[in-house]
Design a protein around this motif. Structure first.
Motif, PDB file in Angstrom:
ATOM      1  N   ILE A 224       0.834  -1.188   0.000  1.00 27.79           N
ATOM      2  CA  ILE A 224       0.000   0.000   0.000  1.00 27.79           C
ATOM      3  C   ILE A 224       0.873   1.243   0.000  1.00 27.79           C
ATOM      4  O   ILE A 224       2.042   1.206   0.397  1.00 27.79           O
ATOM      5  CB  ILE A 224      -0.950   0.036   1.224  1.00 27.79           C
ATOM      6  CG1 ILE A 224      -0.158  -0.051   2.535  1.00 27.79           C
ATOM      7  CG2 ILE A 224      -1.982  -1.067   1.131  1.00 27.79           C
ATOM      8  CD1 ILE A 224      -1.025   0.075   3.781  1.00 27.79           C
ATOM      9  N   GLU A 225       0.310   2.343  -0.457  1.00 26.20           N
ATOM     10  CA  GLU A 225       1.033   3.609  -0.500  1.00 26.20           C
ATOM     11  C   GLU A 225       0.019   4.737  -0.376  1.00 26.20           C
ATOM     12  O   GLU A 225      -1.186   4.530  -0.564  1.00 26.20           O
ATOM     13  CB  GLU A 225       1.825   3.712  -1.817  1.00 26.20           C
ATOM     14  CG  GLU A 225       2.814   4.861  -1.881  1.00 26.20           C
ATOM     15  CD  GLU A 225       3.794   4.861  -0.715  1.00 26.20           C
ATOM     16  OE1 GLU A 225       3.460   5.562   0.266  1.00 26.20           O
ATOM     17  OE2 GLU A 225       4.839   4.193  -0.782  1.00 26.20           O
ATOM     18  N   TYR A 226       0.499   5.940  -0.069  1.00 22.60           N
ATOM     19  CA  TYR A 226      -0.394   7.081   0.075  1.00 22.60           C
ATOM     20  C   TYR A 226       0.020   8.192  -0.875  1.00 22.60           C
ATOM     21  O   TYR A 226       1.097   8.154  -1.463  1.00 22.60           O
ATOM     22  CB  TYR A 226      -0.425   7.579   1.525  1.00 22.60           C
ATOM     23  CG  TYR A 226       0.897   8.085   2.064  1.00 22.60           C
ATOM     24  CD1 TYR A 226       1.141   9.448   2.219  1.00 22.60           C
ATOM     25  CD2 TYR A 226       1.906   7.194   2.448  1.00 22.60           C
ATOM     26  CE1 TYR A 226       2.341   9.912   2.721  1.00 22.60           C
ATOM     27  CE2 TYR A 226       3.109   7.639   2.952  1.00 22.60           C
ATOM     28  CZ  TYR A 226       3.332   9.000   3.087  1.00 22.60           C
ATOM     29  OH  TYR A 226       4.524   9.453   3.579  1.00 22.60           O
ATOM     30  N   MET A 227      -0.817   9.212  -1.026  1.00 23.34           N
ATOM     31  CA  MET A 227      -0.637  10.186  -2.089  1.00 23.34           C
ATOM     32  C   MET A 227       0.047  11.477  -1.676  1.00 23.34           C
ATOM     33  O   MET A 227       0.593  12.160  -2.514  1.00 23.34           O
ATOM     34  CB  MET A 227      -1.988  10.530  -2.729  1.00 23.34           C
ATOM     35  CG  MET A 227      -2.502   9.464  -3.656  1.00 23.34           C
ATOM     36  SD  MET A 227      -3.837  10.064  -4.678  1.00 23.34           S
ATOM     37  CE  MET A 227      -3.913   8.784  -5.910  1.00 23.34           C
ATOM     38  N   ASN A 228      -0.022  11.852  -0.437  1.00 26.66           N
ATOM     39  CA  ASN A 228       0.542  13.138  -0.052  1.00 26.66           C
ATOM     40  C   ASN A 228       1.840  12.944   0.723  1.00 26.66           C
ATOM     41  O   ASN A 228       2.377  11.842   0.787  1.00 26.66           O
ATOM     42  CB  ASN A 228      -0.474  13.933   0.771  1.00 26.66           C
ATOM     43  CG  ASN A 228      -0.841  13.197   2.047  1.00 26.66           C
ATOM     44  OD1 ASN A 228      -1.124  12.001   2.022  1.00 26.66           O
ATOM     45  ND2 ASN A 228      -0.826  13.895   3.174  1.00 26.66           N
ATOM     46  N   ASP A 229       2.361  14.017   1.313  1.00 25.54           N
ATOM     47  CA  ASP A 229       3.662  13.956   1.981  1.00 25.54           C
ATOM     48  C   ASP A 229       3.583  13.649   3.470  1.00 25.54           C
ATOM     49  O   ASP A 229       4.603  13.390   4.094  1.00 25.54           O
ATOM     50  CB  ASP A 229       4.393  15.303   1.801  1.00 25.54           C
ATOM     51  CG  ASP A 229       4.689  15.602   0.342  1.00 25.54           C
ATOM     52  OD1 ASP A 229       4.914  14.634  -0.406  1.00 25.54           O
ATOM     53  OD2 ASP A 229       4.693  16.789  -0.034  1.00 25.54           O
ATOM     54  N   ASP A 230       2.393  13.708   4.031  1.00 28.68           N
ATOM     55  CA  ASP A 230       2.240  13.537   5.471  1.00 28.68           C
ATOM     56  C   ASP A 230       1.403  12.299   5.768  1.00 28.68           C
ATOM     57  O   ASP A 230       0.180  12.310   5.595  1.00 28.68           O
ATOM     58  CB  ASP A 230       1.572  14.784   6.067  1.00 28.68           C
ATOM     59  CG  ASP A 230       1.481  14.726   7.588  1.00 28.68           C
ATOM     60  OD1 ASP A 230       1.883  13.696   8.171  1.00 28.68           O
ATOM     61  OD2 ASP A 230       1.012  15.721   8.188  1.00 28.68           O
ATOM     62  N   PRO A 231       2.016  11.217   6.247  1.00 28.88           N
ATOM     63  CA  PRO A 231       1.251   9.985   6.494  1.00 28.88           C
ATOM     64  C   PRO A 231       0.226  10.118   7.623  1.00 28.88           C
ATOM     65  O   PRO A 231      -0.634   9.244   7.768  1.00 28.88           O
ATOM     66  CB  PRO A 231       2.330   8.964   6.858  1.00 28.88           C
ATOM     67  CG  PRO A 231       3.479   9.782   7.351  1.00 28.88           C
ATOM     68  CD  PRO A 231       3.445  11.057   6.562  1.00 28.88           C
TER      69      PRO A 231
END
Length: 335
Positions: A224-231
């Motif tokens: 999985i991965e996320y789109m912005n810079d702040d998890p």
């Protein structure tokens, strides 16, 4: 700089400069036609052979296929846009009644005048078509039973182990039956455009099968991965998809722009909302982000499943077929 580097618009293979103008707000009127107060974009009045301009016994005529939802932008508020176009080009512009699909017909005494009016209408249509919400999208279905089972396990474990994290709740998870990759979005504004898009997809069948060697693509959904810079402030969490080439020596990774959404804060308010893509991100105030730090740490390499991907389809937004996936208006198989 706008004068030196104007926006270029491609209409039927020809490039036009779009001069900057200030658009006014469009308001609905109580006339037969909804209208607007915007001034039409200006363009070069050069002769053009991209349209079928017919000579008649009274001059020249050209018919343009335009979805009825766009009529109001050609008419304008109280008919002002159409009147101005007719006055400036010395032509007559006939528009069907609102809601009736048909053609806008432009007539005039001179071919150049009709060509100029056609170009201006096309520029208006192109400008306001871009502002229409998309109705369909090209998709790869990821809702194979094995992937759905892996997703449901992931959802259960996340809610159990991370359900107390800020913003994490069941409402933001994707519908497992609608897991998909979005390849591109389409604004198909009437049945004719839907039919044409389906025909164009079929015309690509041989090229698609050349790429896939007329075989299904072995796909693995893992990680999985996320789109912005702040998890700690995430709006979209997506599954990573790998298409193997068969040798197990190389893989082609499908990255952020093409992704399988598994959690999306848009779903919090609207369970039927689809991924809008990078070009149509909603205002931050319209969604509540969630803290994905623990999810990423615990499930960063989670395995969802593997299967053979064997089709690309034109899917209709906000629809459901008998399998629970989006209804399809066109499909091409790889084998």
């Amino acid at each position: 700089m706008e004068v030196l580097r104007p926006v270029l618009i491609n209409i039927n293979g020809r490039i036009y400069r779009k001069n900057p103008v200030q658009e006014e707000c469009y308001e609905e009127e109580e006339d037969d036609y909804p209208s607007s107060g915007a001034a039409a974009e200006q363009c070069l009045d050069e002769p053009c052979d991209a349209y079928n301009i017919e000579q008649t016994d009274r001059g020249f005529r050209c018919a343009i296929d335009v979805p009825s939802v766009l009529y109001k932008y050609i008419i304008g508020k109280k008919g002002e846009t159409r009147k101005r176009l007719e006055s400036e080009t010395k032509t007559s512009i006939s528009i069907p009644k609102q809601g009736v699909e048909g053609q806008i017909v432009i007539t005039g005494a001179h071919r150049a005048a009709v060509a100029s009016a056609v170009t201006r209408v096309e520029v208006l249509i192109d400008s306001f078509r871009r502002k229409q919400p998309f109705t369909h999208f090209l998709s790869f279905a990821l809702n194979h039973p094995q992937v759905q089972q892996g997703f449901l396990r992931f959802r259960e474990q996340v809610l159990e182990l991370c359900g107390q994290d800020a913003g994490v709740d069941e409402s933001i998870f994707q519908n497992p039956a609608k897991l998909h990759l979005t390849i591109g979005t389409l604004a198909l504004l009437n049945e004719q455009e839907v039919t044409r898009a389906s025909e164009l997809l079929q015309q690509c069948r041989d090229a698609i099968r050349d790429i896939t060697e007329a075989k299904p693509l072995p796909v693995e959904v893992r990680g999985i991965e996320y789109m912005n810079d702040d998890p700690s402030m995430v709006d979209v969490l997506y599954a990573k998809v790998t298409v193997r080439d068969g040798s197990d020596k190389k893989t082609m990774q499908v990255y952020v722009k093409i992704h399988g959404t598994i959690m999306n804060t848009l779903f919090r308010k609207d369970p039927s909302a689809e991924d809008k893509g990078a070009s149509a991100r909603p205002n931050a105030k319209d969604r509540e982000a969630f803290n994905a730090k623990n999810i990423l740490q615990m499930f960063g390499e989670v395995y969802f499943g593997a299967f053979e991907l064997n089709s690309v389809q034109i899917s209709q937004r906000f629809s459901t077929d008998s399998t629970g996936y989006y209804s399809s208006v066109g499909r091409v198989t790889f084998s």
